[in-house]
Design a protein around this motif. Structure first.
Motif, PDB file in Angstrom:
ATOM      1  N   ALA A   1      97.171  52.928  82.876  1.00 20.60           N
ATOM      2  CA  ALA A   1      98.688  53.671  82.520  1.00 20.60           C
ATOM      3  C   ALA A   1      98.739  54.461  81.140  1.00 20.60           C
ATOM      4  CB  ALA A   1      99.416  53.351  83.364  1.00 20.60           C
ATOM      5  N   VAL A   2      98.876  52.710  80.771  1.00 21.02           N
ATOM      6  CA  VAL A   2      98.683  53.449  78.955  1.00 21.02           C
ATOM      7  C   VAL A   2      97.514  54.241  78.289  1.00 21.02           C
ATOM      8  CG1 VAL A   2      98.694  52.251  76.506  1.00 21.02           C
ATOM      9  CG2 VAL A   2     100.218  51.184  78.287  1.00 21.02           C
ATOM     10  N   MET A   3      96.394  53.621  78.846  1.00 21.18           N
ATOM     11  CA  MET A   3      95.456  54.359  78.715  1.00 21.18           C
ATOM     12  C   MET A   3      95.165  55.883  78.476  1.00 21.18           C
ATOM     13  SD  MET A   3      93.889  52.275  76.211  1.00 21.18           S
ATOM     14  CE  MET A   3      92.480  52.881  75.903  1.00 21.18           C
ATOM     15  N   ASN A   4      95.738  56.490  80.003  1.00 24.26           N
ATOM     16  CA  ASN A   4      95.310  57.674  80.202  1.00 24.26           C
ATOM     17  C   ASN A   4      96.653  58.552  79.525  1.00 24.26           C
ATOM     18  OD1 ASN A   4      93.699  57.292  81.950  1.00 24.26           O
ATOM     19  ND2 ASN A   4      94.920  56.322  83.833  1.00 24.26           N
ATOM     20  N   THR A   5      97.585  57.945  78.604  1.00 27.29           N
ATOM     21  CA  THR A   5      98.505  58.761  78.087  1.00 27.29           C
ATOM     22  C   THR A   5      97.906  59.729  76.798  1.00 27.29           C
ATOM     23  OG1 THR A   5      99.582  56.838  76.804  1.00 27.29           O
ATOM     24  CG2 THR A   5     100.901  57.134  78.786  1.00 27.29           C
ATOM     25  N   PHE A   6      96.504  58.419  76.302  1.00 29.69           N
ATOM     26  CA  PHE A   6      95.713  58.188  74.851  1.00 29.69           C
ATOM     27  C   PHE A   6      95.010  60.112  75.576  1.00 29.69           C
ATOM     28  CE2 PHE A   6      96.957  54.318  73.732  1.00 29.69           C
ATOM     29  CZ  PHE A   6      98.483  54.485  73.268  1.00 29.69           C
ATOM     30  N   GLN A   7      94.730  60.282  77.019  1.00 33.46           N
ATOM     31  CA  GLN A   7      93.713  61.305  76.749  1.00 33.46           C
ATOM     32  C   GLN A   7      94.225  62.362  77.699  1.00 33.46           C
ATOM     33  OE1 GLN A   7      91.442  58.984  79.887  1.00 33.46           O
ATOM     34  NE2 GLN A   7      90.432  57.616  78.676  1.00 33.46           N
ATOM     35  N   PRO A   8      93.662  63.800  77.014  1.00 31.65           N
ATOM     36  CA  PRO A   8      94.457  64.702  77.687  1.00 31.65           C
ATOM     37  C   PRO A   8      94.006  64.878  78.864  1.00 31.65           C
ATOM     38  CG  PRO A   8      92.943  65.251  76.050  1.00 31.65           C
ATOM     39  CD  PRO A   8      92.337  63.660  75.774  1.00 31.65           C
ATOM     40  N   LEU A   9      94.740  65.330  80.104  1.00 30.53           N
ATOM     41  CA  LEU A   9      94.484  65.738  81.242  1.00 30.53           C
ATOM     42  C   LEU A   9      93.519  66.801  81.186  1.00 30.53           C
ATOM     43  CD1 LEU A   9      97.700  65.757  82.462  1.00 30.53           C
ATOM     44  CD2 LEU A   9      96.291  63.539  82.138  1.00 30.53           C
ATOM     45  N   GLU A  10      93.001  67.130  81.857  1.00 30.50           N
ATOM     46  CA  GLU A  10      92.042  68.659  82.656  1.00 30.50           C
ATOM     47  C   GLU A  10      92.855  69.562  83.017  1.00 30.50           C
ATOM     48  OE1 GLU A  10      89.003  67.870  85.216  1.00 30.50           O
ATOM     49  OE2 GLU A  10      88.642  65.930  85.151  1.00 30.50           O
TER      50      GLU A  10
ATOM     51  N   LEU B   1      96.319  39.792  87.033  1.00 30.28           N
ATOM     52  CA  LEU B   1      95.041  39.764  85.773  1.00 30.28           C
ATOM     53  C   LEU B   1      95.378  41.720  86.848  1.00 30.28           C
ATOM     54  CD1 LEU B   1      91.900  37.655  85.697  1.00 30.28           C
ATOM     55  CD2 LEU B   1      93.914  39.183  83.433  1.00 30.28           C
ATOM     56  N   MET B   2      95.385  41.766  87.871  1.00 29.81           N
ATOM     57  CA  MET B   2      95.206  42.908  88.693  1.00 29.81           C
ATOM     58  C   MET B   2      96.713  44.276  88.052  1.00 29.81           C
ATOM     59  SD  MET B   2      94.574  41.945  92.619  1.00 29.81           S
ATOM     60  CE  MET B   2      94.544  43.279  93.261  1.00 29.81           C
ATOM     61  N   GLU B   3      97.528  43.404  88.108  1.00 26.15           N
ATOM     62  CA  GLU B   3      98.956  44.103  87.930  1.00 26.15           C
ATOM     63  C   GLU B   3      98.200  44.691  86.558  1.00 26.15           C
ATOM     64  OE1 GLU B   3     101.325  46.188  89.384  1.00 26.15           O
ATOM     65  OE2 GLU B   3     100.081  45.074  91.106  1.00 26.15           O
ATOM     66  N   SER B   4      98.331  43.785  85.225  1.00 29.88           N
ATOM     67  CA  SER B   4      98.381  43.776  84.039  1.00 29.88           C
ATOM     68  C   SER B   4      97.151  44.969  83.868  1.00 29.88           C
ATOM     69  CB  SER B   4      97.687  42.781  82.793  1.00 29.88           C
ATOM     70  OG  SER B   4      96.779  42.194  83.818  1.00 29.88           O
ATOM     71  N   MET B   5      95.749  45.304  84.391  1.00 29.16           N
ATOM     72  CA  MET B   5      94.971  46.095  84.106  1.00 29.16           C
ATOM     73  C   MET B   5      95.594  47.801  84.791  1.00 29.16           C
ATOM     74  SD  MET B   5      91.948  45.286  84.063  1.00 29.16           S
ATOM     75  CE  MET B   5      91.433  47.116  84.064  1.00 29.16           C
ATOM     76  N   LYS B   6      96.734  47.655  85.645  1.00 29.76           N
ATOM     77  CA  LYS B   6      97.375  49.055  86.216  1.00 29.76           C
ATOM     78  C   LYS B   6      97.508  49.548  85.253  1.00 29.76           C
ATOM     79  CE  LYS B   6      97.621  47.441  91.141  1.00 29.76           C
ATOM     80  NZ  LYS B   6      98.666  47.669  91.903  1.00 29.76           N
ATOM     81  N   TYR B   7      98.263  48.659  84.338  1.00 28.66           N
ATOM     82  CA  TYR B   7      99.723  49.502  83.422  1.00 28.66           C
ATOM     83  C   TYR B   7      98.835  49.627  81.348  1.00 28.66           C
ATOM     84  CZ  TYR B   7     102.613  48.642  78.969  1.00 28.66           C
ATOM     85  OH  TYR B   7     103.079  48.581  78.155  1.00 28.66           O
TER      86      TYR B   7
END
Length: 84
Positions: free
Chosen positions: A55-64, A46-52
């Motif tokens: 990371a996947v969700m951050n690819t959909f959000q523009p960086l500041e 569960l901890m590793e899947s949350m990290k993954y």
């Protein structure tokens, strides 16, 4: 007769040492069903899947840093010029 969750558990158990299944029943959208092969391995999975997932969700959000903020100065009105 087994449930779909039990069927998934049986299939995964044949092929994987450790697994976690979290499923949301359609008829109860505010609940979930949870099955795991090993309670200790579940924590790591569960901890590793949350990290993954993060990371996947951050690819959909523009960086500041992807935005260049430009501040425009407003022209002072006649009243503001008289006051200054």
């Amino acid at each position: 007769m087994s449930t779909p969750l039990e069927q998934a558990q049986a299939i995964l158990g044949e092929h994987y040492r450790n697994y976690v299944i979290i499923a949301q029943p359609e008829e109860y959208p505010h609940t979930f069903e949870f099955v795991c092969s090993d309670s200790f391995a579940t924590t790591g999975l569960l901890m590793e899947s949350m990290k993954y997932h993060d990371a996947v969700m951050n690819t959909f959000q523009p960086l500041e840093d992807a935005f260049e903020w430009i501040e425009e100065e407003e022209e002072a009105s006649d009243e503001e010029e008289d006051w200054l």
